[in-house]
Design an enzyme around this catalytic site. Structure first.
Site, short mmCIF file in Angstrom:
data_model
loop_
_atom_site.label_atom_id
_atom_site.label_comp_id
_atom_site.label_asym_id
_atom_site.label_seq_id
_atom_site.Cartn_x
_atom_site.Cartn_y
_atom_site.Cartn_z
N LEU A 1 1.09 -1.23 -0.02
CA LEU A 1 0.02 0.12 0.02
C LEU A 1 0.70 1.11 -0.02
O LEU A 1 2.02 1.34 0.64
CB LEU A 1 -1.01 -0.01 1.34
CG LEU A 1 -1.79 -1.14 1.33
CD1 LEU A 1 -2.76 -1.45 2.60
CD2 LEU A 1 -3.08 -0.81 0.16
N HIS B 1 2.67 -10.98 9.31
CA HIS B 1 3.73 -11.32 8.29
C HIS B 1 4.39 -12.88 9.05
O HIS B 1 4.75 -12.76 10.12
CB HIS B 1 4.79 -10.39 8.44
CG HIS B 1 6.13 -10.55 7.81
ND1 HIS B 1 5.97 -10.58 6.11
CD2 HIS B 1 7.17 -11.10 7.89
CE1 HIS B 1 7.00 -10.68 5.59
NE2 HIS B 1 7.93 -11.11 6.60
C1 GAR Z 1 0.14 -16.15 5.44
O1 GAR Z 1 1.00 -17.00 6.11
C2 GAR Z 1 0.64 -14.81 5.75
O2 GAR Z 1 1.28 -14.53 7.24
C3 GAR Z 1 1.36 -14.39 4.69
O3 GAR Z 1 0.63 -15.06 3.64
C4 GAR Z 1 -0.02 -16.03 4.12
C5 GAR Z 1 -1.47 -15.98 3.54
O4 GAR Z 1 -2.25 -17.06 3.99
N1 GAR Z 1 1.55 -12.75 4.42
C6 GAR Z 1 2.66 -12.49 3.79
O5 GAR Z 1 3.67 -12.99 3.46
C7 GAR Z 1 2.42 -10.89 3.79
N2 GAR Z 1 3.81 -10.41 3.24
P1 GAR Z 1 -3.81 -16.96 4.19
O6 GAR Z 1 -4.46 -16.48 3.08
O7 GAR Z 1 -4.10 -18.41 4.36
O8 GAR Z 1 -3.95 -16.18 5.38
#
Ligand code: GAR
Length: 191
Positions: free
Chosen positions: A93, A109
């Site tokens: 964002l 994260h």
């Molecule tokens: C999660 O592990 C989250 O922490 C990560 O993506 C995944 C989404 O899974 N986020 C990042 O990497 C942000 N930089 P989900 O759609 O099943 O919640």
């Protein structure tokens, strides 16, 4: 009740865990909508089944990042959102957007920030030989994965871990941590 909007890009397992926790009668918040930047984000159908309002805004339907973000912003205003929870929302964002929601946007994260900002966090932790890894809920500021930490959860890295096994162990913690961290945020923001 504090109004929560959740932004996703994909499967939405953190969104589901968060929405379930918020639905508990003693949780002082409600989910007003789930917004995705992908029309086919799997989490949208699940949110819809949970009777949560859903919508999507694809970047490719807008001529600029600013217009895309303006559409997202308008939807969040229309929902009267007080807090925006990013849950696997894989888009940076702009400072302009974030400035409109100072201290109102939080993110999860999959690393122990400030370690491993960005992508492939689990693989990087394994390759570095780390003995522990985990996840962080933090306030979103203009720098990627840089805002103040709200809460963290740690897991051990085992000698036979693969990226998949470590990802799964961290994800289990993410599902617990996000609701806990949101509770802390709501507690702090009480007048
Ligand atoms: C999660 O592990 C989250 O922490 C990560 O993506 C995944 C989404 O899974 N986020 C990042 O990497 C942000 N930089 P989900 O759609 O099943 O919640």
């Amino acid at each position: 009740n504090t109004k929560i909007a959740i932004l996703i890009s994909g499967r939405g397992s953190n969104m589901i865990a968060l929405a379930k926790a918020i639905a508990a009668p003693d949780f002082p918040a409600e989910v007003v909508g789930v917004l995705a930047d992908k029309k086919d984000a799997a989490g949208l159908a699940i949110a819809s089944d949970m009777n949560i309002a859903t919508t999507s805004f694809e970047r490719s339907d807008f001529t600029s990042k600013a217009e895309h973000e303006a559409a997202i912003h308008d939807q969040l205003v229309q929902w009267n959102a007080d807090i925006i929870c990013l849950a696997g929302f894989m888009r940076l964002l702009s400072a302009n957007f974030i400035d409109k929601w100072t201290n109102k946007i939080i993110n999860i994260h999959p690393s122990l920030l400030p370690k491993y900002k960005g992508l492939n966090t689990h693989q990087r932790a394994i390759e570095a030989g780390d003995s522990e890894h985990g996840c962080t809920v933090h306030y979103v500021t203009a720098g990627m994965d840089e805002g103040p930490v709200i809460a963290q959860a740690k897991v051990p890295v085992l000698s036979d871990d693969t990226e998949a096994s470590l990802t799964a162990r961290v994800l289990e913690q993410e599902h617990q941590l996000y609701a806990k961290a949101l509770r802390d945020v709501l507690e702090r923001q009480k007048p």
